[in-house]
Structure formats: structure tokens, C-alpha cells
Design a protein around this motif. Structure first.
Motif, mmCIF file in Angstrom:
data_model
loop_
_atom_site.group_PDB
_atom_site.id
_atom_site.type_symbol
_atom_site.label_atom_id
_atom_site.label_comp_id
_atom_site.label_asym_id
_atom_site.label_seq_id
_atom_site.Cartn_x
_atom_site.Cartn_y
_atom_site.Cartn_z
ATOM 1 N N LEU A 1 35.425 8.016 -81.090
ATOM 2 C CA LEU A 1 36.263 8.577 -80.024
ATOM 3 C C LEU A 1 37.699 8.733 -80.507
ATOM 4 O O LEU A 1 38.381 9.689 -80.145
ATOM 5 N N LYS A 2 38.140 7.816 -81.353
ATOM 6 C CA LYS A 2 39.495 7.904 -81.899
ATOM 7 C C LYS A 2 39.656 9.180 -82.725
ATOM 8 O O LYS A 2 40.671 9.873 -82.624
ATOM 9 N N ALA A 3 38.662 9.496 -83.549
ATOM 10 C CA ALA A 3 38.724 10.714 -84.362
ATOM 11 C C ALA A 3 38.757 11.959 -83.481
ATOM 12 O O ALA A 3 39.504 12.902 -83.758
ATOM 13 N N ILE A 4 37.962 11.951 -82.429
ATOM 14 C CA ILE A 4 37.949 13.084 -81.499
ATOM 15 C C ILE A 4 39.311 13.220 -80.836
ATOM 16 O O ILE A 4 39.873 14.319 -80.762
ATOM 17 N N ALA A 5 39.855 12.105 -80.370
ATOM 18 C CA ALA A 5 41.158 12.121 -79.706
ATOM 19 C C ALA A 5 42.247 12.621 -80.651
ATOM 20 O O ALA A 5 43.072 13.464 -80.265
ATOM 21 N N SER B 1 45.095 10.955 -76.446
ATOM 22 C CA SER B 1 44.781 9.545 -76.668
ATOM 23 C C SER B 1 43.290 9.294 -76.408
ATOM 24 O O SER B 1 42.660 10.017 -75.625
ATOM 25 N N ALA B 2 42.747 8.272 -77.056
ATOM 26 C CA ALA B 2 41.341 7.919 -76.848
ATOM 27 C C ALA B 2 41.050 7.590 -75.373
ATOM 28 O O ALA B 2 40.009 7.996 -74.847
ATOM 29 N N PRO B 3 41.948 6.879 -74.661
ATOM 30 C CA PRO B 3 41.684 6.633 -73.242
ATOM 31 C C PRO B 3 41.553 7.922 -72.419
ATOM 32 O O PRO B 3 40.821 7.968 -71.438
ATOM 33 N N LEU B 4 42.239 8.977 -72.837
ATOM 34 C CA LEU B 4 42.128 10.243 -72.118
ATOM 35 C C LEU B 4 40.738 10.856 -72.306
ATOM 36 O O LEU B 4 40.174 11.443 -71.386
ATOM 37 N N VAL B 5 40.154 10.688 -73.497
ATOM 38 C CA VAL B 5 38.786 11.153 -73.729
ATOM 39 C C VAL B 5 37.850 10.424 -72.772
ATOM 40 O O VAL B 5 36.996 11.039 -72.127
#
Length: 196
Positions: free
Chosen positions: A46-50, A56-60
Motif C-alpha cells: 500500500l505504501k508503494a501505491i500511495a 498517503s497510505a492512510p488515504l488509500v
């Protein structure tokens, strides 16, 4: 091994400080599709996607809940097939070729090329294959008249995939340097021959 993607040059820096929800979702989906077309599902974080999306990862997580929900959307071809097949049958070959090239050139996304990477994705690859068959090939076959509609649909899509691979993966220098209209004129008849 987890894939940590660096954002495209200028992607995060050029991103507006405040995005509307739809633009953010689109950026996240585009980033996930990009990574899915290059890395095994299990290796994508998820970090890579963000990072790739410039969020930010929390937004994903806010928009998609978890990685599985996000990838269920990414593995669907439903919206892509709607745009890809959105032309009268007698102009469909031209439309499909143009749509594929313009999507890659202007948006950095291919409407169907991620099927090529299904073998990388284990069980998720089976989902990708099933979705591709039902949402692209069978949907196209249902529009065709005459004998062997299913075979002709698969041959037309295969021809289109070949162009997508050469343009987007092999990055053929002559192909990428050519005018889109010229490619459409040369290539669309091969696709249309299977549709007519």
C-alpha cells in the motif's frame, strides 16, 4: 520481497495540495494498475501505491479499505471495456487501436495490457483471466454477427494486445515515434478484419 515504488518525477510535487475525492481515487487506481502491470500482486505494498499516487497510505485505506478491495477494482476490466468498445461495429477496429495508443501515450495506462501479467499474480491471476474473458472477449463476441464470433473476438483482442505489448512494454522506438493516426491507419484494418 516488497516493492517500494518511487513516484514518477514530479508526480507528488505537481499534485495539488487538495484533491477532490474522485481525482484521488483515480490517482490511486492508476498507481495500483501501473504496479500490477510490473510486479507480482504479493510484492506490491500500500505504501508503494500511495507513493506512486502522490498520496498517503492512510488515504488509500480511506478510499478502498484494504489492498484486496483496491485490487478487486484494478482487476476488473468493466470500465475499460466500456470505453474500448464504445464505437459502432464498422468503426470499432479503428476506435480500439486509437483508444489503446492514446491511453498509453496520454494517461500512461493501457485498458487491457495488465492481462499479460496474469501469470505473476497467482490466484489473483485467475481472477484477472476470468474478468478479462467475461468483460472484454465475451462482451466483444456478443456484439459480433456471423460465424465464430468468439474466435474472431479473441483474435481481434490478441491483435490489439500485440500492439499494446510492443508500444507499452517493448517500447518500440519506431512505433512510439510514429504519429498515432499513421499507426491507426496501418494497424486498425488487421483488428477490423476479425470484427467484420
Amino acid at each position: 520481497m516488497s516493492i517500494v515504488s518511487t513516484p514518477s518525477p514530479g508526480l507528488a510535487a505537481d499534485a495539488p495540495a487538495r484533491r477532490d475525492a474522485e481525482a484521488t481515487k483515480t490517482a490511486i487506481l492508476r498507481a495500483a494498475r501501473h504496479l500490477l502491470a510490473r510486479h507480482a500482486h504479493a510484492d506490491i505494498t500500500l505504501k508503494a501505491i500511495a507513493e506512486r499516487a502522490g498520496v498517503s497510505a492512510p488515504l488509500v485505506l480511506k478510499y478502498f479499505g484494504n489492498k484486496d478491495t483496491l485490487f478487486a477494482r484494478v482487476m476488473s476490466f468493466e470500465l475499460d471495456a466500456t470505453a474500448l468498445l464504445d464505437a459502432p461495429l464498422d468503426e470499432l477496429g479503428r476506435h480500439m487501436v486509437r483508444h489503446l495508443l492514446v491511453s498509453q501515450r496520454d494517461q500512461g495506462a493501457d485498458p487491457i495490457l495488465r492481462i499479460v501479467f496474469a501469470p505473476l499474480h497467482g490466484e489473483q491471476g485467475d481472477i484477472l483471466r476470468t474478468n478479462f474473458r467475461t468483460q472484454v472477449s465475451e462482451r466483444l463476441a456478443a456484439r459480433l454477427t456471423g460465424p465464430d464470433a468468439g474466435l474472431r473476438a479473441e483474435l481481434a483482442v490478441s491483435t490489439l494486445l500485440g500492439l499494446g505489448v510492443m508500444y507499452g512494454i517493448a517500447r518500440g522506438t519506431h512505433l512510439r515515434g510514429a504519429d498515432v493516426d499513421d499507426i491507426v491507419e496501418r494497424y486498425a484494418p488487421a483488428v477490423q478484419a476479425q470484427l467484420a
